[in-house]
Design an enzyme around this catalytic site. Structure first.
Site, PDB file in Angstrom:
ATOM      1  N   THR A  49      -6.683  35.822 -36.403  1.00 54.58           N
ATOM      2  CA  THR A  49      -5.858  34.715 -36.867  1.00 54.58           C
ATOM      3  C   THR A  49      -5.157  34.124 -35.650  1.00 54.58           C
ATOM      4  O   THR A  49      -5.383  34.544 -34.518  1.00 54.58           O
ATOM      5  CB  THR A  49      -4.818  35.188 -37.900  1.00 54.58           C
ATOM      6  N   CYS A  50      -4.262  33.166 -35.903  1.00 56.81           N
ATOM      7  CA  CYS A  50      -3.578  32.531 -34.776  1.00 56.81           C
ATOM      8  C   CYS A  50      -2.607  33.480 -34.088  1.00 56.81           C
ATOM      9  O   CYS A  50      -2.187  33.230 -32.953  1.00 56.81           O
ATOM     10  CB  CYS A  50      -2.837  31.272 -35.241  1.00 56.81           C
ATOM     11  N   SER A 109       3.398  39.399 -40.938  1.00 60.11           N
ATOM     12  CA  SER A 109       3.197  38.026 -40.481  1.00 60.11           C
ATOM     13  C   SER A 109       4.387  37.535 -39.657  1.00 60.11           C
ATOM     14  O   SER A 109       5.491  38.071 -39.754  1.00 60.11           O
ATOM     15  CB  SER A 109       3.000  37.086 -41.676  1.00 60.11           C
ATOM     16  N   GLU A 114       4.255  34.995 -45.947  1.00 60.24           N
ATOM     17  CA  GLU A 114       3.298  33.883 -46.019  1.00 60.24           C
ATOM     18  C   GLU A 114       1.976  34.389 -46.605  1.00 60.24           C
ATOM     19  O   GLU A 114       1.570  35.524 -46.382  1.00 60.24           O
ATOM     20  CB  GLU A 114       3.112  33.231 -44.642  1.00 60.24           C
ATOM     21  N   GLN A 120      -7.548  34.531 -44.646  1.00 55.98           N
ATOM     22  CA  GLN A 120      -8.147  34.987 -43.390  1.00 55.98           C
ATOM     23  C   GLN A 120      -8.786  36.371 -43.551  1.00 55.98           C
ATOM     24  O   GLN A 120      -9.821  36.655 -42.948  1.00 55.98           O
ATOM     25  CB  GLN A 120      -7.064  34.990 -42.311  1.00 55.98           C
ATOM     26  N   MET A 196      -5.947  25.660 -41.501  1.00 57.39           N
ATOM     27  CA  MET A 196      -4.545  25.466 -41.163  1.00 57.39           C
ATOM     28  C   MET A 196      -4.179  23.992 -41.145  1.00 57.39           C
ATOM     29  O   MET A 196      -3.114  23.593 -41.638  1.00 57.39           O
ATOM     30  CB  MET A 196      -4.241  26.101 -39.799  1.00 57.39           C
ATOM     31  N   SER A 197      -5.058  23.148 -40.608  1.00 55.64           N
ATOM     32  CA  SER A 197      -4.802  21.710 -40.593  1.00 55.64           C
ATOM     33  C   SER A 197      -4.763  21.146 -42.013  1.00 55.64           C
ATOM     34  O   SER A 197      -3.936  20.277 -42.322  1.00 55.64           O
ATOM     35  CB  SER A 197      -5.881  20.988 -39.781  1.00 55.64           C
TER      36      SER A 197
END
Length: 463
Positions: A49-50, A109, A114, A120, A196-197
């Site tokens: 993930t990010c 997270s 979240e 994911q 995500m966008s």
């Protein structure tokens, strides 16, 4: 159960290192394939993930597994092993299960509670199934993690403990002002059209921006996102009476070549692409600031970053990135619901361990019953040879009687051994059963393989 996870996240490593170690999809695929090729691992899955990179594997040797997985993470992330090692964490068996369940519930997270991480985890499982790298153990683990995460969100108020990363980022940009009031009538530019966008665009529409422009390298994905935004959040005249009374948003897609022009028009920019280089340089942002009377808000949710960090030195810019969010969320209040979720996680870890231990002995029990059935058949055949005058009804009654005797003799010990095997330290009961009844190991292994094939066949449709 021999689940091993080696990884790093925003809790263990600086964001700058996470940014360098990020794994695009093709690198994730190669990492999983190389993990399977390594000697200690029989199953593998990667959760990227990010703000985390984690490699899960079913291993038969702990120390060799840690060394191999760490080396592979370093090789595919492009960060040297010596530099990476101090930031890696390792979890094994029940602790690995506890970790993934905590991640699924949002406890680990950057913004507690979240829910995007569930998607994911689902993607990680889907990739493992597609590559045939997730066998029975990791299928069960990730499937159960998804169920535990959903249970936590439905049974507790963990959602109140934090917001999505997008909402939290917008709150930081609003700097104390209500997000809805801050966002009203603003023009937004969303760069990227991935998950995500898309979440960012939907959130911006919900909080009341007037216009959303989506720029993406693949026009079809941008067009699809815009279509969804216009359907779900379009102007009021296109909305149903059941929808809220917000005026709605106008959405359109543009080519990446129009980025500079749209940047000059935008009030707020959210960027989250899979690019390995900068999407917005400090020079491009500085050019867009010429002639502006209002500040430009920039939210970078990408890892590695999309927006040059140097923009924070420009006047008239409010800039928030993953590192800023990590610092801000460190002081976020923890809701009492977190304790409830922790209890759920602990209970689910215990239940998962018991189920896995019980499943471990099942092939041995099946093999034992198969051996008993063979003994019954052999003895009935021998009896028929000695008493050839038995009619069909008598033979059937003798067969049923012998089978009932065997079933009754085996019922209590097989039920009890399953119960004992489900308890901590119960793994040795399968070995004891094989020794006591002199079961053929190949027969037990054949049952295990058949069970695994059935699980794989079913599991691929359950994500």
């Amino acid at each position: 159960m021999s689940i091993l996870v080696v990884g790093l996240s925003h809790r263990s490593a600086p964001v700058s290192l996470l940014e360098r170690a990020s794994l695009p999809t093709d690198s994730q695929i190669k990492l999983v394939q190389d993990t399977l090729a390594a000697e200690p691992a029989t199953e593998a899955a990667v959760l990227a993930t990010c703000n985390r990179i984690e490699l899960y594997a079913d291993v038969d040797k702990f120390h060799a597994g840690v060394a191999e997985l760490s080396t592979l993470l370093a090789r595919h992330s492009g960060v040297g092993l010596d530099e990476l090692t101090p930031y890696l964490y390792v979890h094994y068996e029940d602790r690995a299960v506890h970790h993934l369940f905590s991640v699924a519930c949002g406890l680990d997270s950057m913004v507690v509670g979240e829910g995007q991480v569930l998607g994911q985890i689902k993607d990680a499982l889907a990739l493992g199934q597609e590559l045939h790298s997730a066998g029975r153990l990791l299928n069960d683990l990730f499937q159960q993690a998804l169920r535990v995460g959903k249970r936590a969100h439905s049974e507790t108020g963990i959602d109140r403990a934090g917001q999505s990363l997008v909402t939290f980022g917008l709150e930081q940009l609003a700097a104390g002002t209500a997000v809805e009031a801050w966002a009203k009538d603003r023009r937004a530019l969303v760069i990227g059209a991935g998950s995500m966008s898309s979440l960012a665009a939907a959130t911006l529409a919900r909080v009341g921006v007037r216009e959303i422009v989506v720029a993406n390298r693949t026009p079809a994905r941008a067009d699809r996102l815009v279509e969804i935004l216009n359907q779900q959040h379009g102007p009021l005249r296109h909305r149903t009476a059941a929808a809220d009374a917000a005026p709605g948003v106008s959405a359109r897609a543009v080519d990446m070549s129009a980025l500079d022009a749209e940047l000059a028009r935008a009030d707020v920019v959210v960027s989250c692409t899979g690019s390995t280089g900068l999407v917005l340089t400090a020079d491009a942002v500085e050019t867009a600031l010429h002639g502006r009377r209002t500040p430009l808000a920039l939210l970078d949710l990408a890892m590695p970053r999309d927006i040059d960090a140097a923009v924070h030195r420009l006047g008239g810019v409010r800039f928030v990135d993953i590192e800023t969010l990590a610092e801000a969320s460190a002081d976020a209040p923890m809701a009492t619901d977190v304790d409830q979720v922790r209890t759920i996680v602990s209970d689910e870890v215990a239940a998962f361990g018991a189920a896995q231990r019980a499943a471990h002995i099942t092939p041995t029990v099946v093999a034992l019953r198969a051996m008993a059935a063979d003994v019954v058949s052999s003895e009935v055949a021998r009896l028929e040879g000695r008493l050839p005058d038995l009619d069909e009804k008598q033979r059937a009654e003798v067969t049923r009687t012998v089978r009932r005797v065997v079933d009754k003799l085996l019922h209590a010990p097989t039920v009890r051994v399953k119960q004992l095997a489900s308890e901590p330290g119960g793994a040795g009961y399968a070995d004891a059963l094989r020794e006591l009844f002199d079961l053929d190991p190949q027969t037990v292994a054949a049952v295990s393989r058949a069970d695994l094939n059935d699980t794989d066949g079913v599991g691929r449709g359950r994500v």
